[in-house]
Each structure stands twice: as structure tokens, then as C-alpha cells.
Design an enzyme around this catalytic site. Sequence first.
Site, short mmCIF file in Angstrom:
data_model
loop_
_atom_site.label_atom_id
_atom_site.label_comp_id
_atom_site.label_asym_id
_atom_site.label_seq_id
_atom_site.Cartn_x
_atom_site.Cartn_y
_atom_site.Cartn_z
CE1 TYR A 192 41.99 6.42 51.67
CE2 TYR A 192 43.62 7.24 53.21
CZ TYR A 192 42.86 7.42 52.09
OH TYR A 192 42.96 8.59 51.37
CG HIS A 224 37.56 10.58 51.23
ND1 HIS A 224 37.99 9.50 51.95
CD2 HIS A 224 38.47 10.71 50.23
CE1 HIS A 224 39.10 9.01 51.43
NE2 HIS A 224 39.41 9.74 50.38
CG ASP A 253 46.03 11.89 54.25
OD1 ASP A 253 45.38 12.91 54.56
OD2 ASP A 253 45.66 11.09 53.36
CE LYS A 266 42.12 12.11 53.05
NZ LYS A 266 42.92 10.90 53.30
N GLY A 294 46.64 30.21 64.18
CA GLY A 294 48.02 30.04 64.62
C GLY A 294 48.51 28.59 64.57
N PRO A 324 52.37 20.27 59.46
CG PRO A 324 53.29 18.59 60.77
CD PRO A 324 52.02 19.33 60.53
CB ALA A 325 55.02 21.16 54.33
CG LEU A 326 57.03 14.86 54.17
CD1 LEU A 326 56.81 14.71 52.67
CD2 LEU A 326 58.49 14.59 54.47
N GLY A 327 53.59 14.74 55.07
CA GLY A 327 52.89 13.75 55.89
C GLY A 327 53.02 12.37 55.27
CG LEU A 328 53.11 7.54 56.22
CD1 LEU A 328 54.34 7.28 55.34
CD2 LEU A 328 53.13 6.62 57.44
N GLY A 329 51.14 9.21 53.74
CA GLY A 329 49.87 8.70 53.21
C GLY A 329 49.68 7.27 53.65
N1 LIG Z 1 41.71 12.39 49.26
C1 LIG Z 1 41.71 11.42 48.38
O1 LIG Z 1 40.72 11.17 47.67
C2 LIG Z 1 42.95 10.61 48.20
C3 LIG Z 1 43.11 9.82 47.05
C4 LIG Z 1 44.30 9.10 46.92
C5 LIG Z 1 45.28 9.20 47.91
N2 LIG Z 1 45.08 9.96 49.02
C6 LIG Z 1 46.10 10.08 50.09
O2 LIG Z 1 47.33 10.43 49.49
C7 LIG Z 1 48.30 9.43 49.80
C8 LIG Z 1 49.33 9.32 48.67
O3 LIG Z 1 48.71 9.02 47.45
P1 LIG Z 1 48.88 7.59 46.75
O4 LIG Z 1 49.13 6.56 47.78
O5 LIG Z 1 47.72 7.40 45.86
O6 LIG Z 1 50.13 7.80 45.78
P2 LIG Z 1 51.69 8.21 45.92
O7 LIG Z 1 52.00 8.58 47.31
O8 LIG Z 1 51.94 9.15 44.81
O9 LIG Z 1 52.42 6.86 45.53
C9 LIG Z 1 52.45 5.76 46.39
C10 LIG Z 1 53.19 4.65 45.67
O10 LIG Z 1 54.56 5.00 45.45
C11 LIG Z 1 55.43 4.06 46.08
N3 LIG Z 1 56.53 4.86 46.65
C12 LIG Z 1 56.57 5.54 47.82
N4 LIG Z 1 57.73 6.19 47.97
C13 LIG Z 1 58.46 5.92 46.86
C14 LIG Z 1 59.75 6.30 46.44
N5 LIG Z 1 60.53 7.08 47.17
N6 LIG Z 1 60.21 5.83 45.24
C15 LIG Z 1 59.43 5.01 44.48
N7 LIG Z 1 58.19 4.62 44.83
C16 LIG Z 1 57.71 5.07 46.02
C17 LIG Z 1 54.59 3.36 47.12
O11 LIG Z 1 55.01 2.02 47.30
P3 LIG Z 1 55.62 1.45 48.71
O12 LIG Z 1 54.57 1.57 49.75
O13 LIG Z 1 55.95 0.04 48.38
O14 LIG Z 1 56.85 2.29 49.00
C18 LIG Z 1 53.20 3.37 46.47
O15 LIG Z 1 53.04 2.31 45.56
C19 LIG Z 1 47.45 8.18 50.03
O16 LIG Z 1 48.15 7.15 50.68
C20 LIG Z 1 46.32 8.77 50.85
O17 LIG Z 1 46.75 9.00 52.17
C21 LIG Z 1 43.94 10.69 49.16
#
Ligand SMILES: NC(=O)c1ccc[n+]([C@@H]2O[C@H](COP(=O)([O-])OP(=O)(O)OC[C@H]3O[C@@H](n4cnc5c(N)ncnc54)[C@H](OP(=O)(O)O)[C@@H]3O)[C@@H](O)[C@H]2O)c1
Length: 318
Positions: free
Chosen positions: A48, A110, A43, A77, A9, A13-18
Site C-alpha cells: 500500500y 497477501h 489493516d 501483509k 486468548g 477487534p471485529a472492526l478495523g480501518l482499511g
Molecule cells: N487482502 C487483500 O488482498 C485486500 C484487497 C483489497 C482490500 N484490502 C483491505 O481491505 C480494505 C477495504 O477494502 P477496499 O478499500 O477495497 O474497499 P471498501 O472498504 O469496501 O470501500 C472503500 C471505498 O468506500 C468509500 N467509503 C468508505 N466509507 C464509506 C461510507 N460510509 N459510505 C460511502 N462510501 C464509503 C471509500 O472512500 P473514502 O476514503 O473517500 O471514504 C473508498 O472509496 C482495504 O483498504 C485494505 O486494507 C485487502
Amino acid sequence: MKRLKFANGDTMPALGLGTWRSKPNEVYEAVLHAIKTGYRHIDCAHVYKNEKEIGDALNRAISEGWVKREELWITSKLWNDSHLKADVLPAMETTLKNLQLDYLDLYLVHWPVAIKKGVDFPSGPGDFLTYQEAPLSETWMAMETLWDKKLARHIGLSNFNTLKLDEIRKDARVQPEVNQVELHPYLPQEKLKAYCDKHAIWLTGYGPLGAAYRVANDEVDHPILLEDGDLKKVAQKHQATVAQVVLAWGMQRGTSVVPKSTNPQRITENFGALQISLDEADMEVIQNLKGPFRYTPGPAWVENGSPYSYSDLWEENI
Ligand SMILES: NC(=O)c1ccc[n+]([C@@H]2O[C@H](COP(=O)([O-])OP(=O)(O)OC[C@H]3O[C@@H](n4cnc5c(N)ncnc54)[C@H](OP(=O)(O)O)[C@@H]3O)[C@@H](O)[C@H]2O)c1
């Protein structure tokens, strides 16, 4: 807020902050801005190296009454250096201490690869542990005990392909409920999604915006997702940005998305994806985009004398 429901149950949320590559001195403000904007899902990961600052922000938001703990969904993770049974609980305890929480909503393994304790990223063959030395099934058993202790309300995996998911599922006492993988319109992961849909595993999309910094850093040589001409047309039609369109696409497919930003305008912009509803024609345009392009191939896990290969990470046919 769109939410994904679990068997017990609970809803995520479908949208989170990376938060990967969110600098410790920036992530505090980013998390506070996100919570003010309406984000309820963050997330995180031990590797990190910013969980302490995220914890400071969560502590402030909760103690000042902006939000209640139970309204938040916090994921973290288990890093690859803590796969041995005895290392899993201490790793979780470190994360909880840094995040200043007494439980996580979701804890993920992870990557399906193991390295020696204290190693962040391997630099030679001596840094790895093999599957014989650190069997994934034993790591999962230790994750199950975190669930038993209610330290993690839900447990799951990250970067697991269908074969590796099969391996975990066949012996699991507590089934994995989430798999977090790279997922965006240039890498829609149809095969993995069908598998996860069948086995009640929610997919979370990382790199949902196409992680363009990896192209800028010369890690990969792929087109930039947010500059795609067809996506720009869909965005124009909805008076939205391409980022909002690709996030809306992920959520409309029944996955969660965790776009990273430390920029307040972009954090707000990405939240606006919740207002966009794509129609069938839009979904078809997106389905027919070029690709697949993987922006996170994970070379660190298969090079430098690693006992692992890409087939331990990714689907053979995508
Ligand atoms: N499980 C895993 O192995 C794994 C691997 C990779 C990532 N992750 C998770 O997933 C999250 C997201 O992935 P990610 O950080 O690799 O890539 P992403 O979210 O696809 O892209 C992030 C990049 O896009 C920029 N950005 C954000 N919003 C934007 C927008 N509206 N327009 C243009 N550019 C934008 C950000 O810069 P600014 O910050 O300057 O806005 C950053 O450089 C990570 O932060 C992490 O929490 C998990």
C-alpha cells in the site's frame, strides 16, 4: 467493541480501518481520527506504500498516551515479491521499521502467487515465479519462524481458497488463524466460511462496502452494493446508513471487517456499525440479495503470461 478470540486468548477487534489506496498524505490524519473515534485495529500492507505514514500516526497516538500499544491490533501483509524463504524475514523487518513497531498482531501472506523480488505488479511472464520456484509451503515455513520469534503474534493468509488452505494446513506446524478475503453481502463466501469455521480460521472481509471505486474505475461492471434498494430499506428501518448495515452484517456473521476511508465523517459513520443489531428478517433479506459479484477478480495475477489461473485464487463454486 466486538472481538474475535484466538486459541491463545488474544482477541482481534471485529472492526478495523482499511488503508489501501489511502494516500500517504491523508492516511496519517485518517489513522489518528480512527483511533480518536475508538478504532483499535488497522489493516496495513507493504504494497500500500503508506506504512511509514501509518507508523508516524501510531507512534504519535502511543507516545502521547491516547492508546497503549497492547490495545491496538495491527495487521500487515507479506507482498508477493517476498515469498522466497530468505526474503520473508527482511520483508517483515521493513514493515516493522515503517510502522515503528517491534511486533505485529497479525501478518498475512497477501496472495497465493509469487513474483520476482522488487516487482510490485507483473507486466510480463518474466516477472512471475512458479509454485516450483516459490512453493507456498516454504513461504509458510518462513512465516512460522516469524511466529517463533514473536515478531508476529498470529500468522495467516489472504486470498486463499479452500484448496489452497488445505495445502497449507496439511504441513503446517503453526496453523493459519486468519484468512482475509473479499467479503460482503454480494459475495458472502458461504463455502469458504463453512470451511474456516470448521478449522478455527477467522475470516476478515476486505472490500466490505463493495469497493465502489472499482466500478467507477471500470475495473468491473457490477451493481454498486451501497446503492442496493433492499439494503436501503433495511438501513431505513434501523435509521442507519447502508454502509453501517453491511458492516453490521459482516460482524454479526462472526467475521471481521476492514472498511477503508480517509474521510473523517465516513470513518465515524462506519464505526457506528457497532451499534446496529440486525434481526432475523434483516439477515434473510441480505441472504437473498442478487449476486455473487466479485469486485476484486485479481486479473494481474492470471494475465501477462502468468503461470497461475483463477482456480489458484477463487472457489470454483461460490
Ligand atoms: N487482502 C487483500 O488482498 C485486500 C484487497 C483489497 C482490500 N484490502 C483491505 O481491505 C480494505 C477495504 O477494502 P477496499 O478499500 O477495497 O474497499 P471498501 O472498504 O469496501 O470501500 C472503500 C471505498 O468506500 C468509500 N467509503 C468508505 N466509507 C464509506 C461510507 N460510509 N459510505 C460511502 N462510501 C464509503 C471509500 O472512500 P473514502 O476514503 O473517500 O471514504 C473508498 O472509496 C482495504 O483498504 C485494505 O486494507 C485487502
